[in-house]
Every structure is written in C-alpha cells, then in structure tokens.
Design an enzyme around this catalytic site. Structure first.
Site, mmCIF file in Angstrom:
data_model
loop_
_atom_site.group_PDB
_atom_site.id
_atom_site.type_symbol
_atom_site.label_atom_id
_atom_site.label_comp_id
_atom_site.label_asym_id
_atom_site.label_seq_id
_atom_site.Cartn_x
_atom_site.Cartn_y
_atom_site.Cartn_z
ATOM 1 N N HIS A 61 0.854 -1.187 0.000
ATOM 2 C CA HIS A 61 0.000 0.000 0.000
ATOM 3 C C HIS A 61 0.891 1.239 0.000
ATOM 4 O O HIS A 61 2.109 1.128 -0.087
ATOM 5 C CB HIS A 61 -0.987 -0.022 1.181
ATOM 6 C CG HIS A 61 -0.331 -0.239 2.509
ATOM 7 N ND1 HIS A 61 0.040 0.791 3.329
ATOM 8 C CD2 HIS A 61 0.039 -1.382 3.149
ATOM 9 C CE1 HIS A 61 0.592 0.300 4.438
ATOM 10 N NE2 HIS A 61 0.608 -1.021 4.347
ATOM 11 N N ALA A 62 0.307 2.407 0.064
ATOM 12 C CA ALA A 62 1.017 3.668 -0.171
ATOM 13 C C ALA A 62 2.275 3.868 0.674
ATOM 14 O O ALA A 62 3.334 4.200 0.131
ATOM 15 C CB ALA A 62 0.070 4.849 0.028
#
Length: 85
Positions: free
Chosen positions: A15-16
């Site tokens: 994820h980010a």
C-alpha cells in the site's frame, strides 16, 4: 542480474506508505530494479507502478536488479521488504 523471491507478510499487502519507502530506497541506486508478480512488472522506483500491482499478504514477489550496483540494490530491497512488508 541478481534476483530473489519475497513473500509479503504485511496484512494490507503493498500500500502507499511501504510502496513509497521502497521507491525512495530504490532511487538511491543506478541499477534497474523490477518487481514481478503474476505476469505483471513494475519499476521499483515508481510508486504508482508498485501500488497498481495489487499484491496482497501471502503473495510471492520476484525482485530483480540489474546494473552496476545490482548487488547493493538487491540487498537494500531485501532489507526494506523485510522491514516494511
């Protein structure tokens, strides 16, 4: 060319936040660093490419590094993946 396989342990997958850390670390090296998963490939230096792969917990990721500093790049990627993913 050096490569290794890493199994994602983070429950949220890539994820980010960890993708940003991976990309930032990858940019420190001149070697081309490619992440491969189920026929998809991403340049480890590009956050959006990493996130678009859809890698989840338990997935096997192939990491390949090629170039002048491939040895150091591969070791750095393995360290970052173990620490954040």
């Amino acid at each position: 060319m050096r490569s290794f396989v890493y199994v994602i342990k983070d429950r949220a997958g890539i994820h980010a936040r960890p993708a940003g850390i991976v990309a930032k670390e990858a940019k420190k090296y001149g070697a081309e660093i490619i992440f491969s998963y189920e026929g998809k490939k991403a340049n480890a230096k590009k956050l959006t490419e990493l996130m678009s792969m859809g890698i989840k917990c338990g997935d096997e990721l192939m990491v390949e590094a090629g170039g002048a500093d491939e040895e150091a790049a591969c070791e750095a990627m393995e360290t970052v993946l173990k620490e954040y993913l």
